[in-house]
Design an enzyme around this catalytic site. Structure first.
Site, PDB file in Angstrom:
ATOM      1  N   ASP A 260     -12.099   0.916   2.024  1.00 58.90           N
ATOM      2  CA  ASP A 260     -10.735   1.023   2.614  1.00 58.90           C
ATOM      3  C   ASP A 260     -11.947   1.538   4.099  1.00 58.90           C
ATOM      4  O   ASP A 260     -13.293   1.896   4.189  1.00 58.90           O
ATOM      5  CB  ASP A 260     -10.181   1.812   2.526  1.00 58.90           C
ATOM      6  CG  ASP A 260      -8.896   2.238   3.842  1.00 58.90           C
ATOM      7  OD1 ASP A 260      -8.599   1.574   4.154  1.00 58.90           O
ATOM      8  OD2 ASP A 260      -8.070   2.998   3.239  1.00 58.90           O
TER       9      ASP A 260
ATOM     10  N   GLU B 251      -7.920   2.087  -4.123  1.00 57.45           N
ATOM     11  CA  GLU B 251      -8.601   1.787  -2.496  1.00 57.45           C
ATOM     12  C   GLU B 251      -9.707   3.652  -2.144  1.00 57.45           C
ATOM     13  O   GLU B 251      -8.571   4.555  -1.965  1.00 57.45           O
ATOM     14  CB  GLU B 251      -7.593   2.245  -1.041  1.00 57.45           C
ATOM     15  CG  GLU B 251      -6.639   0.395  -1.396  1.00 57.45           C
ATOM     16  CD  GLU B 251      -5.826   0.177  -0.063  1.00 57.45           C
ATOM     17  OE1 GLU B 251      -6.539   1.467   0.979  1.00 57.45           O
ATOM     18  OE2 GLU B 251      -5.452  -0.559   0.137  1.00 57.45           O
TER      19      GLU B 251
ATOM     20  N   GLU C 199       0.718  -1.462  -0.020  1.00 54.20           N
ATOM     21  CA  GLU C 199      -0.207  -0.348   0.209  1.00 54.20           C
ATOM     22  C   GLU C 199       0.790   1.252   0.599  1.00 54.20           C
ATOM     23  O   GLU C 199       1.533   0.982   0.691  1.00 54.20           O
ATOM     24  CB  GLU C 199      -0.958   0.084   1.041  1.00 54.20           C
ATOM     25  CG  GLU C 199      -2.220   1.440   1.349  1.00 54.20           C
ATOM     26  CD  GLU C 199      -2.663   1.560   2.469  1.00 54.20           C
ATOM     27  OE1 GLU C 199      -3.885   2.124   2.174  1.00 54.20           O
ATOM     28  OE2 GLU C 199      -2.612   0.504   3.314  1.00 54.20           O
TER      29      GLU C 199
ATOM     30  N   GLU D 158      -6.378  -4.576   8.862  1.00 53.77           N
ATOM     31  CA  GLU D 158      -5.299  -3.405   8.713  1.00 53.77           C
ATOM     32  C   GLU D 158      -5.221  -3.355  10.763  1.00 53.77           C
ATOM     33  O   GLU D 158      -6.012  -4.114  11.112  1.00 53.77           O
ATOM     34  CB  GLU D 158      -5.922  -2.321   8.423  1.00 53.77           C
ATOM     35  CG  GLU D 158      -6.272  -1.774   7.423  1.00 53.77           C
ATOM     36  CD  GLU D 158      -6.592  -0.755   6.647  1.00 53.77           C
ATOM     37  OE1 GLU D 158      -5.867  -0.274   5.775  1.00 53.77           O
ATOM     38  OE2 GLU D 158      -7.612  -0.066   6.860  1.00 53.77           O
TER      39      GLU D 158
END
Length: 646
Positions: free
Chosen positions: A531, A501, A414, A588
């Site tokens: 996201d 995202e 990312e 995450e």
């Protein structure tokens, strides 16, 4: 019967007291023409006196015109002073009544003077008198076309004198008087038509003015009216030392109502919000646009308590034809003069308080405070530095790995933006991203960073993907989407290696536009990830209507995993949802082995967090890949029972 008819007759000679708007318009129209009327009347009187000098006694020839000229000069000076400040309401009505009285005095005086002059000369001089009356009457009625009562007074005064001239005049004079009467009747009729059109135009102008300051949907004052009222309130408060508050209200969860129940239901909610704000008696409310409202609260009231009342009032259910709807409201307040002393700055302060409420206290009210001043100055400094920044030089990217814990391999990286400002130093993305979005600079920043990320991908293994964050502004217009597609095509990178995202809160602005934009991006080949799933409204309609390939569960659920069965149950439910919808799922914020094992126990495979690797420059990715190839990535083997679940 007689009294009503008499009142109706007298109404032709009176100013309409029940229409202050018309009175103000009449006064303004007269102010532009009255001086010309007085000048014409004075000059005509002097000309008539000159023509009869020596034919009639001096006191008849000289006295009346001198008095008339002095009178019109004095009235002209008064009109010059008054015209600088247009009168409204009762003041305008009183001034129009004075015009009626002065018109009667002038009309009687001029007609009486003409009668005194009549017969002292020959037929030509008598014809001159009739000509004087005819021309003067026509011009005066033309100038008084907007004040029908004064024109009627003039016409009525002329009648007895016409009878007198016909009775004593010669045939030629009699014919001239008859022509004068016909002109008088025609002028009166034309004046009535002109007055009717003038009244209609005034009503139409007033209605247009009302519409220009009114929100068509809710009936509340609009933004223009709000700004004007606020500036007026600031001026009055500064003169009297009074205090007042300005509030900005933003509805929470309004977009899901539009998306799930339709725009008709959304309009009904906005109308009900307006009705509740008006009916609560909490201040002067206006709709500023979309789902944002403004309110002006006079006095030194408790704004915190008022804010709680507004949030509670607007948070009550809405019974709609399409079904029940539930929304909330966030409020930002700024008080005059503590927060600011100008209307523009007050709005800015209240808007910042609203921004703070939505970011940290959603569904509550926040009053602008001294500590907000420091934050606002920080935002201003960041914006100024951002506008001067060399985006390509000052901004860079770090890359955080997303790993497959079952296979112990890296799936993607990312891209995370970082900014080292020459004037501010290192600036957090939490500071510069919102500022870039609000200032419109996010589009340029996104394009610069995406170009850098695509360039970095060329040095990665062929099966590694790039995960890149987009702002809601990046997909707001077809032009911005086309710019992103052009960058991907020009890079030569396989689009299937890219994951864009987007946050669910960003998509709430307009679900239809978001769907079209994301579909255009996906048609090129990239994947679309939603996201921070779970932190917004998490409406299933998003997953149904948007071309989403994967979800990213927000880190807030991971930090609460230890000892919190609810968070684990939510993660499990989202994972089950993804399996049924054939969506990939990434969690995450994984920082400990315990968190990783718990997540694996409920079926999570793709994870991201400091446990696996911190964000790193592109130059360190090769070394990290070598570590992964050597099985150095910290992915402990799951117990057999958990492996079966995974």
């Amino acid at each position: 019967m007689f009294i009503p008819r008499l009142r109706r007759l007298l109404g032709f000679y009176a100013v309409r007291e029940n229409d202050p708007v018309l009175a103000a318009a009449q006064f303004q129209a007269l102010a532009r023409q009255i001086l010309m009327l007085y000048a014409f009347l004075g000059l005509n009187a002097v000309g008539l006196a000159y023509a009869h000098y020596g034919l009639a006694p001096d006191w008849v020839v000289v006295g009346p015109p001198v008095v008339l000229v002095v009178a019109v000069c004095a009235r002209s000076l008064g009109w010059i002073r008054t015209a600088r400040r247009p009168l409204q309401g009762k003041e305008a009505i009183a001034r129009l009544r004075m015009v009626n009285r002065f018109t009667a005095i002038l009309g009687i005086g001029a007609s009486l003077w003409a009668s005194l002059l009549f017969g002292h000369g020959n037929s030509a001089s008598d014809m001159h008198i009739i000509f004087f009356l005819t021309i003067t009457m026509m011009f005066c009625m033309q100038c008084l076309a907007h004040l029908r009562s004064a024109a009627h007074i003039l016409a009525t005064i002329a009648v007895p004198y016409c009878v007198y001239f016909i009775a004593v005049g010669e045939p030629l004079v009699q014919m001239a008087v008859i022509s004068y009467v016909l002109v008088l009747v025609g002028s009166t009729a034309m004046q009535s038509f002109a007055y009717r059109d003038f009244c209609h135009l005034v009503d139409l102008t007033a209605e247009n003015g009302r519409l220009a300051h009114t929100d068509a949907l809710t009936g509340l004052p609009n933004r223009r009216s709000f700004v004007a009222r606020l500036e007026e309130t600031v001026t009055q408060a500064a003169a009297t030392g009074a205090q007042f508050g300005v509030g900005m209200i933003d509805l929470d969860g309004f977009k899901p109502v539009n998306d799930s129940l339709g725009h008709g239901a959304g309009d009904a909610v906005l109308r009900e919000v307006a009705r509740r704000l008006e009916g609560a008696g909490i201040g002067w409310a206006a709709r500023l646009g979309g789902d944002e409202f403004g309110i002006i609260v006079e006095g030194e009231g408790d704004l915190d308590g008022l804010g709680r009342r507004i949030c509670s009032l607007l948070g009550q259910p809405y019974a709609l034809r399409e079904g029940m709807a539930q929304i909330g409201a966030s409020v930002g307040f700024a008080r005059f003069p503590e927060a600011a002393a100008s209307a523009e700055t007050l709005v800015e302060r209240a808007d910042f308080a609203l921004y703070h409420a939505k970011a940290f206290h959603r569904g509550k009210a926040v009053l602008f405070a001294p500590d907000h001043e420091a934050a606002l100055r920080r935002h201003a400094a960041v914006e100024q530095a951002l506008r001067r920044a060399d985006l390509a030089t000052e901004f860079h990217l770090l890359y955080q790995p997303i790993v497959d814990v079952a296979g112990g391999q890296v799936e993607a990286y990312e891209a995370l933006a970082r900014w080292n400002s020459p004037t501010l130093g290192a600036v957090s993305p939490a500071d510069f991203i919102p500022v870039a979005e609000r200032s419109g600079l996010i589009l340029d920043l996104t394009r610069v960073l995406l170009a850098k990320a695509l360039d970095a991908v060329r040095g990665w293994p062929a099966d590694r993907r790039l995960s890149f964050n987009l702002s809601a502004h990046d997909i707001a217009t077809p032009e911005s989407v086309e710019a992103l597609i052009a960058l991907v095509v020009a890079s030569g990178i396989d689009p299937s290696r890219i994951v864009f995202e987007v946050t669910e809160t960003g998509l709430m602005r307009d679900l239809g536009d978001a769907r079209r934009a994301l579909s255009a991006l996906k048609s090129l080949g990239p994947c679309i990830a939603l996201d921070d799933f779970g932190t917004g409204y998490s409406s299933l309609s998003y997953l149904k209507r948007l071309p989403v390939d994967r979800l990213k569960i927000d880190r807030s659920f991971v930090t609460q995993l230890d000892g919190d069965e609810t968070s684990l149950a939510i993660v499990r439910a989202i994972l089950d949802l993804c399996r049924h919808l054939s969506l990939d799922c990434i969690v995450e914020g994984v920082e400990t082995t315990e968190q990783m094992l718990l997540l694996r126990s409920v079926g999570c495979r793709s994870m991201q967090g400091y446990l696996f690797g911190k964000p790193m420059p592109s130059g360190e990715i090769a070394a990290f890949e070598a570590m992964v190839a050597g099985r150095s990535i910290p992915v402990p083997a799951a117990p057999p029972s958990l492996s079966a679940v995974a």
